[in-house]
Motif scaffolding. Structure first.
Motif, PDB file in Angstrom:
ATOM      1  N   PHE A   1      11.601  46.613  54.912  1.00  0.00           N
ATOM      2  CA  PHE A   1      12.815  46.855  54.665  1.00  0.00           C
ATOM      3  C   PHE A   1      14.081  45.851  54.461  1.00  0.00           C
ATOM      4  CE2 PHE A   1      17.283  48.391  55.899  1.00  0.00           C
ATOM      5  CZ  PHE A   1      17.630  49.162  54.791  1.00  0.00           C
ATOM      6  N   ILE A   2      13.713  44.929  55.319  1.00  0.00           N
ATOM      7  CA  ILE A   2      14.907  43.718  55.280  1.00  0.00           C
ATOM      8  C   ILE A   2      14.492  42.912  53.938  1.00  0.00           C
ATOM      9  CG2 ILE A   2      15.353  41.449  56.472  1.00  0.00           C
ATOM     10  CD1 ILE A   2      14.598  43.194  59.043  1.00  0.00           C
ATOM     11  N   PRO A   3      13.501  42.350  53.546  1.00  0.00           N
ATOM     12  CA  PRO A   3      13.153  41.489  52.286  1.00  0.00           C
ATOM     13  C   PRO A   3      13.861  42.524  51.008  1.00  0.00           C
ATOM     14  CG  PRO A   3      11.024  41.879  53.316  1.00  0.00           C
ATOM     15  CD  PRO A   3      12.032  42.505  54.234  1.00  0.00           C
ATOM     16  N   MET A   4      13.405  43.912  51.335  1.00  0.00           N
ATOM     17  CA  MET A   4      13.579  44.632  50.222  1.00  0.00           C
ATOM     18  C   MET A   4      15.115  44.637  49.797  1.00  0.00           C
ATOM     19  SD  MET A   4      13.417  48.904  49.838  1.00  0.00           S
ATOM     20  CE  MET A   4      14.962  49.280  50.590  1.00  0.00           C
ATOM     21  N   ILE A   5      16.098  44.644  51.032  1.00  0.00           N
ATOM     22  CA  ILE A   5      17.715  44.477  50.558  1.00  0.00           C
ATOM     23  C   ILE A   5      17.773  43.073  50.328  1.00  0.00           C
ATOM     24  CG2 ILE A   5      19.765  44.706  51.856  1.00  0.00           C
ATOM     25  CD1 ILE A   5      18.223  47.180  51.128  1.00  0.00           C
ATOM     26  N   VAL A   6      17.323  42.047  50.940  1.00  0.00           N
ATOM     27  CA  VAL A   6      17.595  40.823  50.674  1.00  0.00           C
ATOM     28  C   VAL A   6      17.141  40.387  49.122  1.00  0.00           C
ATOM     29  CG1 VAL A   6      17.150  38.267  51.176  1.00  0.00           C
ATOM     30  CG2 VAL A   6      17.410  39.854  52.925  1.00  0.00           C
TER      31      VAL A   6
END
Length: 182
Positions: free
Chosen positions: A129-134
Protein backbone atom coordinates in the motif's frame (compact mmCIF):
# COMPACT_ATOMS: atom_id res chain seq x y z
CA UNK A 1 -6.27 -1.65 -11.65
CA UNK A 2 -8.64 1.05 -12.89
CA UNK A 3 -6.95 1.09 -16.29
CA UNK A 4 -8.75 -2.18 -17.08
CA UNK A 5 -12.12 -0.45 -16.91
CA UNK A 6 -11.71 2.99 -18.38
CA UNK A 7 -12.98 2.61 -21.95
CA UNK A 8 -16.48 1.42 -22.93
CA UNK A 9 -17.73 -1.31 -22.89
CA UNK A 10 -15.18 -2.46 -20.29
CA UNK A 11 -15.95 0.57 -18.12
CA UNK A 12 -19.55 -0.54 -17.63
CA UNK A 13 -18.54 -4.10 -16.82
CA UNK A 14 -15.76 -2.87 -14.50
CA UNK A 15 -18.12 -0.54 -12.63
CA UNK A 16 -20.80 -3.20 -12.30
CA UNK A 17 -18.36 -5.85 -11.05
CA UNK A 18 -16.73 -3.45 -8.57
CA UNK A 19 -20.18 -2.60 -7.18
CA UNK A 20 -21.05 -6.31 -6.90
CA UNK A 21 -17.70 -6.90 -5.16
CA UNK A 22 -18.41 -4.04 -2.75
CA UNK A 23 -21.83 -5.50 -1.94
CA UNK A 24 -20.32 -8.95 -1.35
CA UNK A 25 -17.68 -7.29 0.83
CA UNK A 26 -20.38 -5.62 2.93
CA UNK A 27 -22.21 -8.93 3.36
CA UNK A 28 -19.01 -10.78 4.28
CA UNK A 29 -17.90 -8.11 6.75
CA UNK A 30 -21.31 -8.02 8.41
CA UNK A 31 -21.40 -11.81 8.75
CA UNK A 32 -17.87 -11.72 10.20
CA UNK A 33 -18.99 -9.00 12.63
CA UNK A 34 -21.99 -11.10 13.77
CA UNK A 35 -19.80 -14.19 14.08
CA UNK A 36 -17.29 -12.37 16.31
CA UNK A 37 -20.14 -10.96 18.43
CA UNK A 38 -21.60 -14.45 18.91
CA UNK A 39 -18.22 -16.03 19.73
CA UNK A 40 -17.44 -13.14 22.06
CA UNK A 41 -20.54 -13.84 24.18
CA UNK A 42 -18.88 -16.86 25.74
CA UNK A 43 -15.16 -16.10 25.35
CA UNK A 44 -14.89 -12.31 25.80
CA UNK A 45 -11.71 -12.13 23.70
CA UNK A 46 -12.29 -8.69 22.16
CA UNK A 47 -14.25 -5.58 23.07
CA UNK A 48 -17.47 -5.22 21.14
CA UNK A 49 -16.49 -1.63 20.28
CA UNK A 50 -13.32 -2.91 18.57
CA UNK A 51 -15.40 -5.33 16.50
CA UNK A 52 -17.82 -2.52 15.57
CA UNK A 53 -14.92 -0.19 14.70
CA UNK A 54 -13.46 -2.85 12.42
CA UNK A 55 -16.83 -3.27 10.69
CA UNK A 56 -17.17 0.50 10.17
CA UNK A 57 -13.66 0.74 8.69
CA UNK A 58 -14.47 -2.16 6.36
CA UNK A 59 -17.74 -0.55 5.27
CA UNK A 60 -15.86 2.69 4.51
CA UNK A 61 -13.63 0.65 2.19
CA UNK A 62 -16.69 -0.70 0.39
CA UNK A 63 -18.02 2.84 -0.04
CA UNK A 64 -14.64 3.76 -1.51
CA UNK A 65 -15.04 0.89 -3.98
CA UNK A 66 -18.42 2.29 -4.99
CA UNK A 67 -16.82 5.69 -5.59
CA UNK A 68 -14.12 4.07 -7.75
CA UNK A 69 -16.80 2.27 -9.77
CA UNK A 70 -18.95 5.37 -10.22
CA UNK A 71 -16.28 7.96 -11.02
CA UNK A 72 -14.00 6.58 -13.70
CA UNK A 73 -10.30 7.33 -13.75
CA UNK A 74 -10.30 9.54 -16.85
CA UNK A 75 -13.67 11.22 -16.26
CA UNK A 76 -13.23 12.52 -12.71
CA UNK A 77 -9.68 11.58 -11.67
CA UNK A 78 -9.59 13.41 -8.33
CA UNK A 79 -12.81 11.80 -7.03
CA UNK A 80 -11.73 8.42 -8.41
CA UNK A 81 -8.37 8.70 -6.63
CA UNK A 82 -10.01 9.68 -3.33
CA UNK A 83 -12.31 6.67 -3.65
CA UNK A 84 -9.34 4.41 -4.35
CA UNK A 85 -7.43 5.81 -1.38
CA UNK A 86 -10.44 5.22 0.90
CA UNK A 87 -11.00 1.71 -0.52
CA UNK A 88 -7.41 0.55 -0.26
CA UNK A 89 -6.55 2.42 2.94
CA UNK A 90 -9.66 1.26 4.81
CA UNK A 91 -9.24 -2.23 3.41
CA UNK A 92 -5.69 -2.52 4.72
CA UNK A 93 -6.77 -1.27 8.15
CA UNK A 94 -9.75 -3.67 8.16
CA UNK A 95 -7.71 -6.79 7.36
CA UNK A 96 -5.08 -5.78 9.92
CA UNK A 97 -7.73 -5.34 12.62
CA UNK A 98 -9.32 -8.65 11.67
CA UNK A 99 -5.92 -10.34 11.91
CA UNK A 100 -5.48 -8.98 15.42
CA UNK A 101 -9.00 -10.07 16.39
CA UNK A 102 -8.22 -13.53 15.00
CA UNK A 103 -5.14 -13.84 17.21
CA UNK A 104 -7.19 -12.81 20.23
CA UNK A 105 -9.67 -15.60 19.49
CA UNK A 106 -7.00 -18.33 19.47
CA UNK A 107 -7.01 -21.19 20.10
CA UNK A 108 -10.74 -21.56 20.76
CA UNK A 109 -12.10 -20.01 17.53
CA UNK A 110 -9.09 -19.98 15.19
CA UNK A 111 -5.92 -21.93 14.62
CA UNK A 112 -2.61 -20.15 14.87
CA UNK A 113 -1.87 -21.26 11.31
CA UNK A 114 -4.89 -19.31 9.97
CA UNK A 115 -3.91 -16.32 12.12
CA UNK A 116 -0.37 -16.40 10.73
CA UNK A 117 -1.72 -16.55 7.16
CA UNK A 118 -4.06 -13.62 7.82
CA UNK A 119 -1.30 -11.56 9.38
CA UNK A 120 1.11 -12.36 6.53
CA UNK A 121 -1.49 -11.19 4.00
CA UNK A 122 -2.07 -8.05 6.10
CA UNK A 123 1.65 -7.26 6.30
CA UNK A 124 2.17 -7.81 2.55
CA UNK A 125 -0.85 -5.60 1.80
CA UNK A 126 0.40 -2.86 4.16
CA UNK A 127 3.86 -2.99 2.62
CA UNK A 128 2.44 -2.81 -0.93
CA UNK A 129 0.00 0.00 0.00
CA UNK A 130 2.78 2.45 0.88
CA UNK A 131 4.68 2.38 -2.45
CA UNK A 132 1.35 2.28 -4.27
CA UNK A 133 0.50 5.69 -2.80
CA UNK A 134 4.03 7.09 -3.10
CA UNK A 135 4.46 6.13 -6.75
CA UNK A 136 0.88 7.01 -7.76
CA UNK A 137 1.33 10.48 -6.27
CA UNK A 138 4.42 11.03 -8.44
CA UNK A 139 2.52 10.46 -11.70
CA UNK A 140 2.01 13.85 -13.31
CA UNK A 141 -0.43 12.84 -16.07
CA UNK A 142 -3.64 10.82 -16.14
CA UNK A 143 -3.73 8.49 -19.12
CA UNK A 144 -4.41 4.89 -20.05
CA UNK A 145 -2.09 3.70 -22.79
CA UNK A 146 1.41 3.67 -21.33
CA UNK A 147 4.56 2.64 -23.16
CA UNK A 148 7.92 1.80 -21.59
CA UNK A 149 10.31 4.73 -21.53
CA UNK A 150 7.53 7.31 -21.33
CA UNK A 151 7.60 10.00 -18.65
CA UNK A 152 6.18 8.58 -15.38
CA UNK A 153 5.90 5.06 -16.86
CA UNK A 154 8.00 3.53 -14.07
CA UNK A 155 5.88 5.24 -11.39
CA UNK A 156 2.71 3.99 -13.06
CA UNK A 157 4.11 0.47 -13.46
CA UNK A 158 5.27 0.11 -9.84
CA UNK A 159 2.05 1.66 -8.52
CA UNK A 160 -0.04 -0.74 -10.61
CA UNK A 161 1.89 -3.78 -9.37
CA UNK A 162 1.39 -2.66 -5.77
CA UNK A 163 -2.30 -1.93 -6.41
CA UNK A 164 -2.89 -5.43 -7.78
CA UNK A 165 -0.92 -6.91 -4.86
CA UNK A 166 -3.18 -5.17 -2.34
CA UNK A 167 -6.34 -6.10 -4.29
CA UNK A 168 -5.37 -9.79 -4.41
CA UNK A 169 -4.39 -9.56 -0.75
CA UNK A 170 -7.98 -8.61 0.05
CA UNK A 171 -9.32 -11.52 -2.01
CA UNK A 172 -7.01 -14.05 -0.35
CA UNK A 173 -7.77 -12.61 3.09
CA UNK A 174 -11.51 -13.04 2.58
CA UNK A 175 -10.91 -16.61 1.45
CA UNK A 176 -9.46 -17.34 4.90
CA UNK A 177 -12.96 -16.76 6.32
CA UNK A 178 -14.31 -19.89 4.61
CA UNK A 179 -13.62 -22.19 7.56
CA UNK A 180 -15.02 -19.62 10.05
CA UNK A 181 -18.27 -19.33 8.12
CA UNK A 182 -18.92 -23.10 7.89
Amino acid sequence: FSDTGTKPPESGIFGFMINISALLGVITMYIRYLLIEKQNESSHFVRSSCNMFSLCIGLMGCIGMGIVATFQELSVPSVHDIGALVAFGSGVVYITLQSIISYKSCPQWNTYFVCHIRMAISVISCIAFIPMIVFASRISITKIDWTPGEKDYTYHFVSAICEWTVAFGFIFFFLTFIRDFQ
